[in-house]
Write a protein that holds these residues in place. Structure first.
Motif, short mmCIF file in Angstrom:
data_model
loop_
_atom_site.label_atom_id
_atom_site.label_comp_id
_atom_site.label_asym_id
_atom_site.label_seq_id
_atom_site.Cartn_x
_atom_site.Cartn_y
_atom_site.Cartn_z
N ALA A 230 0.84 -1.21 0.00
CA ALA A 230 0.00 0.00 0.00
C ALA A 230 0.88 1.26 0.00
O ALA A 230 2.03 1.21 -0.46
N MET A 231 0.37 2.38 0.51
CA MET A 231 1.13 3.63 0.39
C MET A 231 1.11 4.45 1.68
O MET A 231 0.98 5.67 1.63
N TYR A 232 1.26 3.77 2.79
CA TYR A 232 1.14 4.47 4.08
C TYR A 232 2.20 3.96 5.05
O TYR A 232 2.76 2.88 4.87
N MET A 233 2.41 4.76 6.10
CA MET A 233 3.28 4.31 7.17
C MET A 233 2.76 4.87 8.49
O MET A 233 2.40 6.05 8.57
N VAL A 234 2.74 4.02 9.49
CA VAL A 234 2.36 4.47 10.82
C VAL A 234 3.63 4.72 11.61
O VAL A 234 4.57 3.91 11.56
N VAL A 235 3.67 5.84 12.30
CA VAL A 235 4.82 6.16 13.14
C VAL A 235 4.31 6.33 14.57
O VAL A 235 3.43 7.17 14.83
N GLU A 236 4.85 5.53 15.45
CA GLU A 236 4.43 5.64 16.84
C GLU A 236 5.27 6.72 17.51
O GLU A 236 6.48 6.82 17.29
N VAL A 237 4.61 7.53 18.32
CA VAL A 237 5.31 8.61 19.02
C VAL A 237 5.30 8.29 20.51
O VAL A 237 4.25 8.09 21.10
N ASP A 238 6.50 8.21 21.05
CA ASP A 238 6.61 8.05 22.50
C ASP A 238 6.55 9.46 23.11
O ASP A 238 7.52 10.21 23.05
N MET A 239 5.41 9.81 23.64
CA MET A 239 5.20 11.20 24.05
C MET A 239 6.13 11.61 25.19
O MET A 239 6.36 12.81 25.39
N SER A 240 6.70 10.62 25.90
CA SER A 240 7.62 11.01 26.98
C SER A 240 8.88 11.65 26.39
O SER A 240 9.59 12.39 27.07
N GLY A 241 9.15 11.37 25.10
CA GLY A 241 10.27 12.02 24.44
C GLY A 241 9.92 13.43 23.94
O GLY A 241 10.80 14.14 23.44
N PHE A 242 8.66 13.79 24.06
CA PHE A 242 8.21 15.12 23.58
C PHE A 242 7.38 15.81 24.65
O PHE A 242 6.20 16.09 24.45
N GLY B 272 -0.36 13.73 20.66
CA GLY B 272 -0.06 13.58 19.24
C GLY B 272 -0.71 14.66 18.37
O GLY B 272 -0.14 15.09 17.36
N LEU B 273 -1.88 15.09 18.79
CA LEU B 273 -2.58 16.11 18.02
C LEU B 273 -1.79 17.42 18.01
O LEU B 273 -1.61 18.05 16.97
N GLU B 274 -1.29 17.80 19.20
CA GLU B 274 -0.51 19.04 19.28
C GLU B 274 0.81 18.90 18.51
O GLU B 274 1.24 19.82 17.82
N LEU B 275 1.43 17.74 18.62
CA LEU B 275 2.68 17.50 17.89
C LEU B 275 2.45 17.68 16.39
O LEU B 275 3.21 18.36 15.69
N ALA B 276 1.36 17.07 15.88
CA ALA B 276 1.07 17.19 14.44
C ALA B 276 0.81 18.65 14.07
O ALA B 276 1.26 19.12 13.02
N GLY B 277 0.11 19.35 14.93
CA GLY B 277 -0.18 20.77 14.67
C GLY B 277 1.09 21.60 14.60
O GLY B 277 1.28 22.42 13.70
N ARG B 278 2.00 21.36 15.54
CA ARG B 278 3.23 22.14 15.58
C ARG B 278 4.16 21.80 14.41
O ARG B 278 4.87 22.66 13.89
N GLU C 145 2.86 23.90 11.69
CA GLU C 145 3.10 25.33 11.86
C GLU C 145 4.58 25.69 11.74
O GLU C 145 4.93 26.76 11.26
N GLU C 146 5.46 24.78 12.19
CA GLU C 146 6.89 25.11 12.17
C GLU C 146 7.57 24.64 10.88
O GLU C 146 8.39 25.34 10.31
N GLU C 147 7.23 23.42 10.44
CA GLU C 147 7.95 22.83 9.31
C GLU C 147 7.08 22.68 8.05
O GLU C 147 7.56 22.19 7.03
N SER C 148 5.83 23.02 8.15
CA SER C 148 4.87 22.85 7.04
C SER C 148 4.75 21.39 6.60
O SER C 148 4.48 21.10 5.44
N VAL C 149 5.00 20.49 7.54
CA VAL C 149 4.84 19.06 7.24
C VAL C 149 3.56 18.59 7.92
O VAL C 149 3.38 18.79 9.12
N PHE C 150 2.68 18.01 7.13
CA PHE C 150 1.39 17.63 7.68
C PHE C 150 1.23 16.11 7.72
O PHE C 150 1.19 15.44 6.70
N CYS C 151 1.13 15.58 8.93
CA CYS C 151 0.83 14.16 9.15
C CYS C 151 -0.52 14.08 9.85
O CYS C 151 -0.91 15.01 10.56
N LEU C 152 -1.20 12.96 9.68
CA LEU C 152 -2.45 12.80 10.41
C LEU C 152 -2.13 12.32 11.82
O LEU C 152 -1.43 11.32 12.00
N PRO C 153 -2.63 13.05 12.82
CA PRO C 153 -2.38 12.61 14.19
C PRO C 153 -3.13 11.33 14.50
O PRO C 153 -4.18 11.07 13.93
N GLY C 154 -2.54 10.55 15.40
CA GLY C 154 -3.13 9.25 15.76
C GLY C 154 -4.53 9.36 16.32
O GLY C 154 -5.32 8.45 16.16
#
Ligand SMILES: *Cc1c(COP(=O)(O)O)cnc(C)c1O
Length: 397
Positions: A354-366, A372-378, A381-390
């Motif tokens: 298929a054409m997708y990848m899931v990336v798990e975020v260990d929030m203790s590192g952030f 995850g929603l705030e991480l995706a938003g930032r 806003e900072e890098e203009s990279v848009f991922c769908l939050p979990g």
């Protein structure tokens, strides 16, 4: 009886008792219950990209957006020929033209699957195939539900809830290559469960199930007598060395509606050509077949230009087109995987298709982000990279 009075500024309808009425028209139940959960969350975020950086939208399941992936020239020519030929401008049978159904049956009759043209119903994209499948199995029976994967493609819920069908999630296990948690699946089944939706290869996991696992899932459906809706839009779209097994090849003894289409493997999602294959070894779907025919009559079938080109599209696309696409997607996935693996706190899951990848975020590192929603938003806003939050994929309910 209504009586009309004209006043200076507007025509006002006055009811018999003399009360004038402001006329607002309410959307129907179906329309009010129709929600696209990704769009809802994303639109609510109201994110602005960094104006200094070009937007990289990693949130789109449309392979055509960046122009680096195009359909095969043979496929484009086939549609051009049909259009110029001028003989496919009228209505076709609502289930699709015979030679197009035949072409789909031949195209899918590989690797052990035997499909006949009468098993094939053409639809306006795979989404419309899924809508028919959910409608024919579950709609209108009070309290009925369907089982859908988590994480999974959000349209299953959108389609189901719009027609009053409830959804129940069964979990996929990231540590087991996104196989179904079979115990959890069983626990979600009740006497109102009208269908089990499976999606292999998976959006968003990119996983490709083994034959053994597919059999295990189907055997739950068989034991509990639940028909299956198999979303196989990514059929054979697997990386080199991986193999795709269709439920059509299994002889699992489960009445199944297989949904697929041209969108992804042929890189033409906008052409809106999909299909349902009625896979019915046990002759349990006799009434479902005729009901599906009736459902297609609501919109009188799919686009006739693409239908007429379908035999050429399915037969003349070079094998190398498909293998090159798979190689390209694998290369892209590998690149993303290697980069993301190095980032502290991120665990990418390497897809097999298929054409997708899931990336798990260990929030203790952030710790600077609440989730995850705030991480995706930032990131937007900072890098203009848009991922769908979990949170989009895994509702916290
Ligand atoms: C893209 C996609 C579809 C929709 O396909 P269309 O033919 O464009 O309607 C269906 N299921 C999954 C899992 C998808 O990713």
């Amino acid at each position: 009886m209504l009586e009309k009075k004209i006043n200076a500024s507007a025509e006002v309808t006055v009811l018999e008792d003399g009360k004038s009425e402001n006329w607002t028209v309410q959307p129907s139940y179906a329309a009010q219950h129709c929600k696209n959960f990704i769009r809802d969350i994303v639109d609510n975020l109201n994110l602005q990209p960094n104006p200094e950086k070009p937007v990289i939208a990693l949130s789109l399941g449309d392979p055509c957006v960046y122009g680096n992936l195009s359909p095969a020239p043979e496929v484009v020519q086939a549609v051009a020929d049909v259009l110029v030929g001028g003989r496919s401008n009228g209505y076709f049978p609502s289930v699709g033209q015979e030679c197009a159904r035949q072409a789909v049956a031949e195209y899918l009759s590989v690797d052990g699957a035997q499909i006949s043209p009468s098993d094939v119903i053409l639809c306006s994209g795979c989404s419309s195939a899924l809508e028919h499948a959910i409608t024919v199995l579950a709609c209108g029976k009070k309290g009925h539900n369907i089982l859908i994967p988590r994480p999974g493609f959000p349209i299953y819920r959108t389609l189901a809830e719009a027609i009053g069908v409830g959804v129940r999630y069964y979990n996929l296990l990231p540590e087991q290559n996104w196989e179904v948690d079979l115990f959890h699946l069983e626990s979600q089944i009740d006497h109102n469960t009208a269908a089990l939706v499976i999606n292999n290869p998976s959006n968003p996991c990119g996983s490709v199930w083994s034959e053994a696992h597919l059999r295990a899932v189907m055997s739950v459906a068989r034991r509990r007598r639940i028909p299956v809706i198999a979303d196989e839009i990514y059929e054979r779209l697997v990386f080199p060395g991986e193999s795709f097994i269709s439920v059509a090849a299994l002889e699992a003894g489960v009445p199944t509606l297989i949904c697929g289409g041209l969108a992804k493997r042929f890189l033409v999602p906008g052409w809106r050509l999909g299909w349902i294959v009625v896979h019915d070894e046990t002759s349990a779907l006799h009434d479902i077949r005729s009901a599906l025919v009736r459902l297609t009559q609501r919109t009188i079938g799919s686009c006739t230009l693409i239908q007429a080109a379908l035999p050429a599209i399915l037969q003349q696309t070079p094998i190398t087109f498909h293998s090159n696409l798979a190689k390209t997607l694998q290369r892209h996935a590998q690149l993303a995987y290697e980069c993301l693996k190095k980032a502290k706190g991120l665990t990418p899951y390497m897809p097999q298709g298929a054409m997708y990848m899931v990336v798990e975020v260990d929030m203790s590192g952030f710790p600077m982000f609440s989730g995850g929603l705030e991480l995706a938003g930032r990131m937007m806003e900072e890098e203009s990279v848009f991922c769908l939050p979990g949170e989009v994929r895994v509702p916290l309910v």
